[in-house]
Design an enzyme around this catalytic site. Structure first.
Site, PDB file in Angstrom:
ATOM      1  N   HIS A   1       0.757  -1.102  -0.006  1.00  0.00           N
ATOM      2  CA  HIS A   1      -0.002  -0.075   0.078  1.00  0.00           C
ATOM      3  C   HIS A   1       0.860   1.369   0.108  1.00  0.00           C
ATOM      4  O   HIS A   1       0.272   2.530  -0.420  1.00  0.00           O
ATOM      5  CB  HIS A   1      -0.899  -0.008   1.357  1.00  0.00           C
ATOM      6  CG  HIS A   1      -2.187  -0.482   1.064  1.00  0.00           C
ATOM      7  ND1 HIS A   1      -3.014  -1.337   2.184  1.00  0.00           N
ATOM      8  CD2 HIS A   1      -2.942  -0.895  -0.271  1.00  0.00           C
ATOM      9  CE1 HIS A   1      -4.082  -1.838   1.423  1.00  0.00           C
ATOM     10  NE2 HIS A   1      -3.962  -1.436   0.095  1.00  0.00           N
TER      11      HIS A   1
ATOM     12  N   CYS B   1      -0.760  -4.087 -18.167  1.00  0.00           N
ATOM     13  CA  CYS B   1      -1.392  -3.369 -17.164  1.00  0.00           C
ATOM     14  C   CYS B   1      -0.877  -3.623 -15.998  1.00  0.00           C
ATOM     15  O   CYS B   1      -1.596  -3.039 -14.763  1.00  0.00           O
ATOM     16  CB  CYS B   1      -2.913  -3.839 -17.220  1.00  0.00           C
ATOM     17  SG  CYS B   1      -3.411  -5.448 -16.758  1.00  0.00           S
TER      18      CYS B   1
END
Length: 572
Positions: A183, A499
């Site tokens: 994160h 991606c």
């Protein structure tokens, strides 16, 4: 002295370091003197306060950070954890100790599960610390205060801290833990903050140490010379000028187009992506509709969100990934059965094949949304009052974790039967590259998810700091698989996109194009850097850089070889 880690982005930062405060001490395991009922009431109040605070922080942060913080807020109110805490209070634990042990138990469980769920372990620790701080009546440790700008040094950063960083003060991040998909890395990338994670020795950096943080090189120079500092400041100025340059489509120096697309988790990020110059969406993650639900969302509920996303990108391409969930993202209505190794279990298209109605509903909602936006369904413009071809959205839909031609044939057949015109697959499993020619017999396109492809190719958990050095898409083994997919796409006359996070690395993006990749999708904040790097190289040069990377024997050597050749080309 130079410390090494995993760089996030392409930025450079120069400044003094400032360390995060040490975490709260672990609660002592002692016999409680407070009545159980009173202790439980205090704990419930603390849990509620933390949940509300995290939600408020998320609303203030917005975007991707809000999704992360809302998930944390749910952890603070999770009834299973509350029941565990109450049981420990009944065993004579103090409120602080009961909270600590309950969250620690769930954290250890998530770490054992690996994959997506392991990524939540740090979030649980943060929630636990915030609840304990609330019980103690003290502030939770957070970003230190400073009158002057600084580079923040921490063991790791909680989402609640990263999401609300004061960008006027925090010039960069250095953490001891974390990998390229932690994160800290994700939020730093979304905010364009230069960061290096997984830095061994970061804990030894004293406050006030002047450092040069080079995210592109993944280095922290703790004793830079005056020339080093001047060079870094010049690079910072060059990047600022780059960010202010007019937006243009992605292309190589010889004019070969390379569309630059955005990775998005919801329609809320559409405006930011378009402002950054995104030419469409290369990965729209649909999990946000499912992960916090007790039952699968209805066709109508999904339709509303899909239509909102498609309308934001009329005239452009939007690639939607159907639900990527399973044992590593357990959903009670899909598959929450325990597995020994969830990363290799019933996930992605495998889970959807086992619960086909969820897939059917999702594809039905997507087809309806496309028809509503284009105003003509699949048969022609204008039939239902829609506009001309220039006002249409180009919807592509892909399935995750496709392993072979059978998976591809299954998904594309179902998708087309339900009205999806362009159906493709994600290549995240090495087997998909080995049989790419067979997959292209049915798939209209392939999009490479480099995060998982790297993880599975090198048997290195992408969330585990101890093997972060192996979780590197620059590794020649990963690049050879990308090259196989690129060649198969060229032979079939079909597009191959990327991606994963690799697309956000500007120099690696050039290598990917040299390997046959035809489009790149990334966090919007990375688009400017990638666009500028592509414009420096011709197709011939990109292919030469790719060959140099493939000849290397490790990720670091591949990066070095390509950097040197690129520099030589620039001089020449």
């Amino acid at each position: 002295m130079v410390l090494n880690g995993v760089g996030v982005g392409r930025s450079v930062a120069v400044g003094p370091t400032l360390r995060m405060p040490e975490p709260l001490s672990e609660p002592v395991d002692e016999v409680a003197t407070e009545p159980q009922q009173e202790a439980f009431a205090r704990v419930q109040a603390a849990l509620t306060a933390v949940s509300e605070d995290l939600s408020a922080r998320g609303e203030k942060a917005g975007g991707q950070a809000q999704d992360v913080l809302n998930a944390q807020a749910l952890m603070a109110a999770d009834p299973t954890i509350v029941e565990d805490i109450e049981a420990r209070l009944g065993d004579g634990k103090t409120g602080e100790r009961a909270v600590f042990e309950a969250y620690a138990g769930f954290r250890d469980l998530l770490v054992q599960m690996g994959g997506y769920m392991a990524e939540r372990a740090t979030d649980l620790d943060d929630v636990s610390r915030r609840v304990i701080a609330q019980l103690r009546g003290v502030p939770a440790p957070g970003i230190p205060e400073s009158d002057a700008p600084f580079i923040l040094v921490a063991h790791d950063l909680a989402p609640a801290d990263t999401a609300l960083l004061d960008l006027g003060k925090v010039m960069g991040l250095i953490t001891r833990e974390g990998g390229p998909t932690s994160h800290t890395a994700i939020l730093a990338r979304s905010k364009s903050i230069p960061a290096i994670v997984g830095v061994e020795g970061a804990e030894n950096l004293a406050d006030g140490t002047l450092v040069v943080l080079d995210a592109a090189a993944g280095t922290v120079d703790t004793s830079p010379s005056e020339a080093d500092v001047l060079d870094a400041r010049q690079r910072i100025a060059e990047r600022a000028a780059l960010a202010a340059a007019p937006l243009t489509p992605g292309a190589l120096a010889d004019g070969t187009p390379v569309p630059l697309l955005a990775n998005l988790g919801s329609a809320d990020g559409a405006a930011e992506a378009l402002a950054a110059g995104a030419e469409g969406v290369g990965l729209f993650r649909t999990e946000f509709l499912f992960l916090d639900a007790s039952a699968a969302p209805t066709v109508e509920e999904q339709y509303v969100e899909y239509e909102r996303m498609l309308r934001a990108f009329v005239g452009k391409k939007v690639v939607v990934r159907v639900l990527d969930a399973g044992a590593d993202k357990p959903l009670s209505f899909l598959n929450d059965a325990p597995e020994e190794n969830p990363a290799l279990g019933l996930r992605g298209i495998r889970a959807l094949r086992a619960s086909e109605q969820i897939l059917i509903d999702q594809l039905t909602a997507l087809a309806r949304a496309e028809e509503a936006v284009n105003g003509a369904g699949v048969l022609g413009a204008g039939r239902h009052g829609g506009g001309g071809a220039g006002e249409r959205v180009d919807l592509w839909v892909m399935a995750p974790m496709v392993a072979d031609a059978d998976d591809s044939e299954y998904f594309t057949t179902v998708a087309r039967e339900l009205g999806i015109q362009v159906a493709g697959v994600m290549a995240e499993v090495p087997s998909s590259a080995l049989v790419a020619d067979q997959i292209f017999e049915t798939a209209d396109f392939v999009s490479i998810g480099t995060n998982d492809l790297t993880q599975y190719t090198l048997a290195a958990d992408r969330l585990l700091g101890s093997v972060a050095n192996l979780q590197d898409p620059w590794h020649p083994a990963v690049l050879r698989l990308v090259g196989m997919l690129g060649r198969a796409g060229r032979d079939a006359g079909k597009p191959v996109g990327v991606c994963g996070e690799a697309a956000a690395d500007p120099l690696l993006a050039v290598v990917l194009v040299g390997l046959g990749v035809t489009s790149l999708s990334m966090t919007p904040a990375a688009i400017a850097d990638v666009r500028a790097e592509l414009a420096r190289h011709t197709t011939v040069e990109a292919e030469a850089l790719a060959r140099a990377a493939l000849k290397a024997t490790s990720a670091s050597r591949a990066r070095t070889a390509v950097s040197r050749l690129a520099a030589a080309n620039a001089v020449g």
